[in-house]
Design a protein around this motif. Structure first.
Motif, short mmCIF file in Angstrom:
data_model
loop_
_atom_site.label_atom_id
_atom_site.label_comp_id
_atom_site.label_asym_id
_atom_site.label_seq_id
_atom_site.Cartn_x
_atom_site.Cartn_y
_atom_site.Cartn_z
N PRO A 1 0.81 -1.21 0.00
CA PRO A 1 0.00 0.00 0.00
C PRO A 1 0.84 1.27 0.00
N GLY A 2 2.11 1.19 0.34
CA GLY A 2 2.98 2.35 0.35
C GLY A 2 3.59 2.67 -1.01
N ARG A 3 3.48 1.74 -1.94
CA ARG A 3 4.07 1.94 -3.27
C ARG A 3 3.19 2.90 -4.07
N VAL A 4 3.83 3.87 -4.68
CA VAL A 4 3.11 4.82 -5.53
C VAL A 4 3.27 4.35 -6.97
N GLY A 5 2.15 4.09 -7.64
CA GLY A 5 2.19 3.65 -9.03
C GLY A 5 2.59 2.19 -9.15
N ARG A 6 2.71 1.74 -10.38
CA ARG A 6 3.13 0.38 -10.71
C ARG A 6 2.18 -0.68 -10.14
N HIS A 7 0.88 -0.37 -10.18
CA HIS A 7 -0.15 -1.30 -9.72
C HIS A 7 -0.99 -1.83 -10.87
N GLY A 8 -0.63 -1.51 -12.10
CA GLY A 8 -1.45 -1.84 -13.26
C GLY A 8 -1.79 -3.31 -13.39
N LEU A 9 -0.81 -4.17 -13.27
CA LEU A 9 -1.06 -5.60 -13.41
C LEU A 9 -1.94 -6.12 -12.28
N GLU A 10 -1.74 -5.60 -11.08
CA GLU A 10 -2.60 -5.99 -9.96
C GLU A 10 -4.04 -5.61 -10.24
N ILE A 11 -4.26 -4.42 -10.80
CA ILE A 11 -5.60 -3.96 -11.13
C ILE A 11 -6.23 -4.86 -12.19
N VAL A 12 -5.48 -5.13 -13.25
CA VAL A 12 -6.00 -5.98 -14.33
C VAL A 12 -6.38 -7.35 -13.79
#
Length: 155
Positions: A105-116
């Motif tokens: 939860p502290g990571r900013v950005g780079r969540h695209g694959l998790e979202i997909v």
């Protein structure tokens, strides 16, 4: 905007587009995905919910963004309706397969694959002779009683 006839008595609705990296690829891909789904609904009477359109645009945005960010050269995007789902496939020239990162939860950005992966019914990344092909399948409606997007509106 479609191609027909994949099996006996079945109609496949599909389209493919080459995205050349002119800086408008992501918006163009999202727009094409919405047009494709609304066209399938209007021309073929398929049930397509507002949520189905929105999630498809989200997945298209994430996959095309990743391809543009990590791979040189053109990107191909294919959309295909299969029953009550739409299959989004993005091909790019980078052979490295995407990997979901551990939740942070502290990571900013780079969540695209998790979202997909969270919104898709199916996700697959495959190496190709040149580059890779990433495919996600999204439900067109939440359930059979869900409301369809009114004609002429995508949002």
């Amino acid at each position: 905007m479609g191609e027909y006839g994949t099996g006996p008595g079945e109609q496949a609705i599909r389209t493919t587009v080459a995205l050349d990296g002119d800086g408008t690829d992501i918006a163009r891909a999202r727009h094409l995905a919405a047009e494709f789904l609304i066209g399938a609904r209007d021309e073929h009477g398929l049930r397509v919910s507002r949520r189905g359109v929105d999630l498809t645009q989200l997945v298209v945005s994430e996959l095309v963004t990743n391809a543009r960010k990590h791979a040189p050269g053109p990107v191909l995007m294919a959309l295909r309706i299969d029953g009550d789902t739409v299959e989004v496939t993005v091909w790019d020239s980078d052979p490295v397969l995407p990997e979901a990162r551990a939740a942070d939860p502290g990571r900013v950005g780079r969540h695209g694959l998790e979202i997909v992966r969270a919104v898709a019914q199916h996700f697959e990344a495959r190496a190709e002779p040149v580059g890779k092909r990433v495919t996600a399948r999204i439900a067109l409606t939440e359930d059979p009683s869900s409301g369809a997007v009114p004609r002429g509106r995508t949002r």
